[in-house]
Design a protein around this motif. Structure first.
Motif, PDB file in Angstrom:
ATOM      1  N   ALA A  21       7.151 -16.220 -69.099  1.00 24.65           N
ATOM      2  CA  ALA A  21       6.933 -16.187 -67.662  1.00 24.65           C
ATOM      3  C   ALA A  21       5.491 -16.524 -67.348  1.00 24.65           C
ATOM      4  O   ALA A  21       4.550 -16.029 -67.947  1.00 24.65           O
ATOM      5  CB  ALA A  21       7.279 -14.804 -67.109  1.00 24.65           C
ATOM      6  N   ASP A  25       6.005 -16.205 -62.028  1.00 20.18           N
ATOM      7  CA  ASP A  25       7.373 -15.865 -62.365  1.00 20.18           C
ATOM      8  C   ASP A  25       7.612 -14.359 -62.442  1.00 20.18           C
ATOM      9  O   ASP A  25       8.690 -13.923 -62.783  1.00 20.18           O
ATOM     10  CB  ASP A  25       7.759 -16.507 -63.710  1.00 20.18           C
ATOM     11  N   LYS A  30       8.577 -13.758 -57.583  1.00 23.08           N
ATOM     12  CA  LYS A  30       9.970 -14.005 -57.235  1.00 23.08           C
ATOM     13  C   LYS A  30      10.335 -13.347 -55.910  1.00 23.08           C
ATOM     14  O   LYS A  30      11.103 -13.898 -55.116  1.00 23.08           O
ATOM     15  CB  LYS A  30      10.884 -13.501 -58.348  1.00 23.08           C
ATOM     16  N   LYS A  33       9.194 -15.578 -53.183  1.00 19.71           N
ATOM     17  CA  LYS A  33      10.107 -16.708 -52.994  1.00 19.71           C
ATOM     18  C   LYS A  33      11.360 -16.272 -52.243  1.00 19.71           C
ATOM     19  O   LYS A  33      11.822 -16.948 -51.328  1.00 19.71           O
ATOM     20  CB  LYS A  33      10.506 -17.296 -54.354  1.00 19.71           C
ATOM     21  N   PHE A  34      11.907 -15.140 -52.650  1.00 13.74           N
ATOM     22  CA  PHE A  34      13.122 -14.663 -52.002  1.00 13.74           C
ATOM     23  C   PHE A  34      12.850 -14.257 -50.557  1.00 13.74           C
ATOM     24  O   PHE A  34      13.698 -14.415 -49.677  1.00 13.74           O
ATOM     25  CB  PHE A  34      13.700 -13.473 -52.770  1.00 13.74           C
ATOM     26  N   GLN A 158      21.609 -17.095 -57.612  1.00 13.49           N
ATOM     27  CA  GLN A 158      20.509 -16.213 -57.978  1.00 13.49           C
ATOM     28  C   GLN A 158      20.609 -15.764 -59.425  1.00 13.49           C
ATOM     29  O   GLN A 158      19.604 -15.685 -60.141  1.00 13.49           O
ATOM     30  CB  GLN A 158      20.480 -14.990 -57.057  1.00 13.49           C
ATOM     31  N   GLY A 161      18.999 -17.948 -61.787  1.00 17.83           N
ATOM     32  CA  GLY A 161      17.549 -18.065 -61.738  1.00 17.83           C
ATOM     33  C   GLY A 161      16.994 -18.855 -60.588  1.00 17.83           C
ATOM     34  O   GLY A 161      15.775 -18.970 -60.448  1.00 17.83           O
ATOM     35  N   LYS A 162      17.837 -19.380 -59.709  1.00 14.41           N
ATOM     36  CA  LYS A 162      17.361 -20.163 -58.565  1.00 14.41           C
ATOM     37  C   LYS A 162      17.141 -19.218 -57.384  1.00 14.41           C
ATOM     38  O   LYS A 162      17.908 -19.196 -56.418  1.00 14.41           O
ATOM     39  CB  LYS A 162      18.363 -21.257 -58.217  1.00 14.41           C
ATOM     40  N   VAL A 163      16.059 -18.449 -57.469  1.00 17.15           N
ATOM     41  CA  VAL A 163      15.826 -17.377 -56.513  1.00 17.15           C
ATOM     42  C   VAL A 163      15.610 -17.914 -55.106  1.00 17.15           C
ATOM     43  O   VAL A 163      16.191 -17.414 -54.128  1.00 17.15           O
ATOM     44  CB  VAL A 163      14.605 -16.539 -56.956  1.00 17.15           C
ATOM     45  N   SER A 167      18.105 -17.472 -51.713  1.00 16.38           N
ATOM     46  CA  SER A 167      17.690 -16.820 -50.469  1.00 16.38           C
ATOM     47  C   SER A 167      17.902 -17.724 -49.254  1.00 16.38           C
ATOM     48  O   SER A 167      18.108 -17.232 -48.138  1.00 16.38           O
ATOM     49  CB  SER A 167      16.221 -16.412 -50.549  1.00 16.38           C
ATOM     50  N   VAL A 288      15.672  -9.180 -55.545  1.00 16.54           N
ATOM     51  CA  VAL A 288      15.156  -9.763 -56.780  1.00 16.54           C
ATOM     52  C   VAL A 288      15.324  -8.792 -57.947  1.00 16.54           C
ATOM     53  O   VAL A 288      15.670  -9.180 -59.067  1.00 16.54           O
ATOM     54  CB  VAL A 288      13.671 -10.147 -56.605  1.00 16.54           C
TER      55      VAL A 288
END
Length: 444
Positions: A21, A25, A30, A33-34, A158, A161-163, A167, A288
């Motif tokens: 990470a 990351d 995360k 990002k979410f 999600q 891994g495509k946070v 969202s 997350v």
């Protein structure tokens, strides 16, 4: 989470390995990002809420609030706990994501249609001539079928891994609903009607749902959905718990519109919506963290609790200042919603404490779910739902929306006590040997 291969933990189970990470990351990266997509969705929902409150007569809007609250109570059954099932299944077998999603979609369609029929019948019984059953059915299909299918796709994305994308997917529907409401308000000769909005929402939600399904199944071909109904028992544990959660979150709005007044329901719903909006950063952090609780919890509640201890200070660092800010700014409610919502100022001052209470009990609840102790979480949520209903029957006829505020505060505090009691009891009984954290999330 992109899975390249698997490794074996100290108990001999296979677990997915992750790439190293980078700085962005970690948990906060995360969560940020979410938060982007979650904030977009919440802003669209809030703007839609305000727009409909201003465009509909307050009495009719109170009925609309009651119908949507009834739908929210039943909503978790519409997916049979599919998002949680997807996260749990992915933690055990990440390579089979397409099968997990296909099973989830089958369960969602089956239970979503059944829930829509149930809500339509219940709406006819509760409001009889006040609300057209066609409008109840349209709103139910939009939220119990289309929305829940979109939610299942977002959970699958999600888990892979495509946070950020996960969202944004739900936000698309709410942004489009807002645009449709604005268009409806411009084109309507008079006030926006419940019937006009219900039909518009159902048609638009169906179109967006089909587009999201096409995206979510891209690259999956025709994945097998066999064994979907074998997950019903596990899924219903999640669904019952979420439904009980919806009961103490939304049943008061239904009861206010019936035992109190539509105006009182609108005032209370406006204040509750602001609290819900203010909790957006906390919801992003929880979303997350939730899949990682299933990974940490494979080694027992003690391992899941280590993750909880690292997250709790971050939740409180957000929720305590946010609650104080809400109370300080509560005087703006009539400016935002209109002169008819002056009483919502007091309602918001009381409900602001929910931000702290929710941060505390959601962490305990997710610790239990991740530890495969969903049954205990569900029992606690059912118990609090029953208490909430009883308090509402007693307090709402006597005190109106003030009684609903008191009931909400008491029940959220009680839920926190019960859930944390279950966590402490589970940790004391946990005989799993201590191990070093294996994931970035556990060390975050």
């Amino acid at each position: 989470m992109t899975v390249a291969d698997t490794s074996t933990d100290r108990t001999g189970r296979e677990e997915p390995s992750r790439p190293a990470a980078g700085p962005g990351d970690g948990f906060l990266g995360k969560a940020a990002k979410f938060l982007t997509g979650t904030l977009l969705r919440t802003l669209a929902q809030g703007a839609l809420f305000v727009l409909l409150a201003r465009e509909m007569p307050i009495g009719q809007y109170g009925l609309f609030v009651g119908v949507t609250a009834l739908i929210a109570v039943v909503s978790p059954f519409a997916s049979a706990g599919v998002p949680s099932l997807i996260f749990q299944s992915h933690a055990d077998a990440p390579a089979a994501w397409a099968r997990h999603l296909a099973r989830g979609l089958v369960l969602t369609v089956t239970f979503g249609v059944g829930a829509s029929v149930l809500v339509t019948a219940a709406g006819a019984a509760v409001w009889s001539a006040q609300v057209d059953p066609v409008d109840v059915a349209a709103l139910a299909v939009a939220d119990l079928v289309a929305w829940r299918l979109i939610e299942a796709v977002a959970a699958s994305v999600q888990a892979r891994g495509k946070v950020f994308v996960a969202s944004v997917i739900p936000a698309v529907l709410h942004v489009c609903r807002l645009a449709a409401a604005v268009t409806l308000g411009v084109l309507a000769a008079g006030p926006v009607t419940l019937h006009g909005w219900a039909v518009t929402s159902a048609l638009l939600s169906t179109v967006i749902c089909l587009l999201v399904l096409a995206y979510g199944l891209r690259g999956a071909g025709l994945p097998p959905a066999g064994g979907a109904f074998g997950q019903v028992r596990a899924g219903l544990l999640f669904a019952v718990g979420l439904s009980a959660q919806s009961v103490y979150n939304d049943l008061d709005k239904v009861m206010l519109s019936k035992l109190g007044s539509p105006e009182g329901a609108a005032i209370y719903a406006a204040a509750y919506r602001v609290v819900d909006f203010a909790y957006t950063p906390g919801r992003a952090m929880a979303a997350v963290a939730y899949p990682r609780f299933f990974e940490a919890g494979r080694d027992g509640p003690r391992s899941a609790l280590r993750l909880t201890r690292r997250l709790l200070p971050r939740y409180l660092a957000f929720s305590v200042p946010a609650a104080l800010l809400l109370a300080a700014c509560s005087g703006l409610m009539p400016t935002v919603f209109g002169d008819g919502y002056a009483a919502a100022t007091t309602a918001l001052q009381g409900l602001a404490a929910l931000l702290v209470l929710k941060a505390i009990h959601y962490l305990a609840a997710d610790t239990l779910s991740g530890s495969r102790l969903q049954g205990r979480r569900t029992v606690c949520q059912i118990a609090v739902g029953v208490v909430n209903a009883g308090l509402n029957v007693w307090l709402i006829p006597a005190y109106g929306w003030q009684g609903a505020v008191a009931s909400s505060l008491v029940c959220d505090a009680l839920l926190g006590v019960l859930l944390w009691g279950c966590v402490v009891a589970a940790v004391r009984r946990d005989r799993t040997p201590r191990r070093e954290p294996t994931s970035t999330m556990e060390r975050a």
